[in-house]
Design a protein around this motif. Structure first.
Motif, mmCIF file in Angstrom:
data_model
loop_
_atom_site.group_PDB
_atom_site.id
_atom_site.type_symbol
_atom_site.label_atom_id
_atom_site.label_comp_id
_atom_site.label_asym_id
_atom_site.label_seq_id
_atom_site.Cartn_x
_atom_site.Cartn_y
_atom_site.Cartn_z
ATOM 1 N N UNK A 26 11.667 3.155 -5.818
ATOM 2 C CA UNK A 26 12.634 3.968 -5.088
ATOM 3 C C UNK A 26 13.850 3.091 -4.789
ATOM 4 N N UNK A 27 15.039 3.665 -4.916
ATOM 5 C CA UNK A 27 16.270 2.898 -4.726
ATOM 6 C C UNK A 27 16.959 3.312 -3.430
ATOM 7 N N UNK A 28 16.222 3.207 -2.337
ATOM 8 C CA UNK A 28 16.739 3.454 -0.997
ATOM 9 C C UNK A 28 16.410 2.241 -0.133
ATOM 10 N N UNK A 29 17.270 1.911 0.842
ATOM 11 C CA UNK A 29 17.116 0.641 1.572
ATOM 12 C C UNK A 29 16.096 0.677 2.704
ATOM 13 N N UNK A 30 15.015 1.440 2.534
ATOM 14 C CA UNK A 30 13.975 1.577 3.548
ATOM 15 C C UNK A 30 12.644 1.078 2.992
ATOM 16 N N UNK A 31 11.881 0.400 3.849
ATOM 17 C CA UNK A 31 10.572 -0.120 3.445
ATOM 18 C C UNK A 31 9.567 0.159 4.557
ATOM 19 N N UNK A 32 8.690 1.115 4.289
ATOM 20 C CA UNK A 32 7.663 1.467 5.258
ATOM 21 C C UNK A 32 6.428 0.615 4.995
ATOM 22 N N UNK A 33 6.028 -0.158 5.979
ATOM 23 C CA UNK A 33 4.899 -1.076 5.853
ATOM 24 C C UNK A 33 3.771 -0.604 6.763
ATOM 25 N N UNK A 34 2.573 -0.467 6.192
ATOM 26 C CA UNK A 34 1.394 -0.039 6.952
ATOM 27 C C UNK A 34 0.344 -1.135 6.886
ATOM 28 N N UNK A 35 -0.091 -1.598 8.052
ATOM 29 C CA UNK A 35 -1.223 -2.514 8.171
ATOM 30 C C UNK A 35 -2.427 -1.672 8.591
ATOM 31 N N UNK A 36 -3.450 -1.676 7.777
ATOM 32 C CA UNK A 36 -4.627 -0.846 8.032
ATOM 33 C C UNK A 36 -5.848 -1.751 8.219
ATOM 34 N N UNK A 37 -6.491 -1.642 9.377
ATOM 35 C CA UNK A 37 -7.639 -2.490 9.715
ATOM 36 C C UNK A 37 -8.901 -1.647 9.746
ATOM 37 N N UNK A 38 -9.929 -2.108 9.037
ATOM 38 C CA UNK A 38 -11.230 -1.454 9.048
ATOM 39 C C UNK A 38 -12.301 -2.533 9.079
ATOM 40 N N UNK A 39 -12.928 -2.699 10.229
ATOM 41 C CA UNK A 39 -13.877 -3.807 10.368
ATOM 42 C C UNK A 39 -13.165 -5.129 10.228
#
Length: 454
Positions: A380-393
């Motif tokens: 994608x060529x848009x200046x946004x970066x969605x970062x998800x940290x997902x913790x399971x155990x």
């Protein structure tokens, strides 16, 4: 009329500083609550018409301040004083978009009146830029309201049409019951805020996020040279990282008070945190410029003091040490261009027993063996970066713009510990020239991280 002038002056300030203040909530509200399901009819609405739009002669990327909210737009089309906004895509990776950047709590219904031969979509998410690929159910019909069973705080109006879609009006109906920002990690004036290695310039901490301008100097850029700054194992440009550390406590650095913050006493082994970085578009779209944003999150565990922390890290943009690839001989390997990458141990045979950055051209997205980390960046060529940290155990996963880019364990030995949130390092890299002199700073904004159990 006075209010309109004030909004206009704020918008001018936003653009003059790049993205500084982009997430500034123009509403003087301190909201709390939880993300929830759609109850009955929404109580509030925003109706945007031609008088709220960017207007004739406006740039193809910019900000709109309207109805006490701020919006970012990007389009390949010229604007008109007779329409709210005209959107079109530049190519398959650069859609036309309009999105709110201050949270609108509990978006439950959207209606647009528009004309044009292409498709127009409405995507509602709980965090900014959480999803940018439309599906059939996102499609809008002109003049017909689209309702959402689960409310969100961020709306993206998107078109993949190469021909203009002229929007006469846009209606956003919402609850304002603190449906979304009750899950925000920090509250301005409550959480302790400090520098991330070094503190950014022009730091603005508001309800919806944090903005700053990187502040490179002769001794704090990636080409600063060897300095006597500890720790000694990083003799070259330790303070090239710049930005804000948001702590999960009130009080002070010396006397932390976890009872004053929203998530100070939050412990879990099954949760995720989402944060979005927005890079100054003038830098993002100039490939001769360099940027690197790196949101880090640290956790403590129930079996150790809260001062014992594990850092979850990821990196977006240019190489943060030597983007020129032929200057720094102290910290190899280096990678040209822009990409996603992660810091990992002993990842390449030629660099045994070292932590290094993954090669973006050979390391693949974890759940897609056909896509490299560089190709994921370029999706994608848009200046946004969605970062998800997902913790399971004891396992964590990192997703960037929907791509699963990294996974690892948190503790070397795990015995059913739960984890607490400790810090967010919301950072960018100070860049310099090959001779060690600093480049100009650039603006970065991070949304207020959203925390939820899963």
């Amino acid at each position: 009329m006075k209010r309109k002038k004030e909004l206009g002056l704020l918008l001018i300030s936003f653009l003059a500083l790049g993205v500084i203040g982009l997430f500034h909530s123009l509403r003087d509200k301190d909201l709390s609550g939880g993300v929830g399901a759609n109850p009955l009819a929404p109580a509030y609405s925003r109706i945007l018409t031609a008088s709220d739009g960017p207007g004739e002669g406006a740039p193809q990327r910019g900000m709109i301040a309207a109805n006490d909210d701020s919006y970012y737009y990007s389009t390949a089309s010229l604007q008109s004083n007779e329409k709210f906004i005209i959107l079109s895509a530049s190519d398959s990776k650069t859609p036309g978009v309009l999105m709110n950047t201050t949270v609108i709590n509990g978006i439950a219904k959207v209606k647009a009146t528009f004309s044009g031969s292409g498709n127009l979509y409405a995507i509602v998410t709980e965090t900014l830029f959480k999803r940018f690929t439309p599906v059939a159910s996102d499609l809008l019909t002109s003049g017909v309201a689209k309702e959402y069973a689960t409310v969100g705080g961020y709306l993206m109006i998107l078109t993949d049409s190469l021909t203009p879609i002229a929007i006469d009006s846009l209606e956003i109906h919402f609850f304002c019951n603190h449906d979304n920002d009750g899950a925000f990690f920090f509250e301005p004036g409550v959480n302790v805020c400090a520098g991330a290695r070094s503190l950014g310039a022009n730091v603005v901490v508001v309800h919806s996020g944090v903005s700053f301008i990187t502040n490179p100097t002769d001794t704090t850029n990636n080409y600063s040279g060897e300095t006597a700054i500890p720790p000694a194992i990083y003799p070259n440009a330790w303070y090239r990282w710049n930005g804000v550390t948001m702590r999960n406590y009130g009080g002070s650095l010396e006397t932390p008070d976890y009872s004053t913050t929203r998530f100070g006493n939050f412990w879990s082994s099954s949760f995720e945190v989402s944060v979005t970085a927005f890079v100054d578009p003038s830098v993002f779209y100039d490939t001769s410029e360099r940027f690197c944003v790196a949101p880090w999150m640290s956790l403590s565990n129930s079996g150790s003091p809260r001062t014992s922390r594990t850092y979850l890290q990821t990196y977006i943009g240019n190489d943060n040490y030597d983007p020129l690839g032929n200057v720094n001989t102290l910290h190899e390997p280096y990678w040209a261009g822009r990409f996603f990458t992660n810091y990992t141990y002993d990842a390449l045979d030629e660099y045994p027993d070292q932590y290094i950055f993954q090669d973006p051209d050979t390391v693949m997205v974890i759940d897609d063996p056909t896509t490299t980390l560089r190709e994921a960046y370029e999706a994608i060529n848009l200046p946004f970066f969605n970062v998800v940290f997902q913790i399971s155990g004891n396992t964590y996963k990192i997703f960037i713009n929907g791509f699963w880019v990294y996974t690892d364990t948190i503790l070397a030995t795990y015995t059913d510990e739960t984890f607490s949130l400790e810090t967010f390092e919301l950072q960018a890299v100070n860049y310099g020239y090959a001779d060690g002199s600093p480049k100009a700073g650039y603006a970065v904004t991070y949304s207020n991280p959203v925390v939820k159990t899963i």
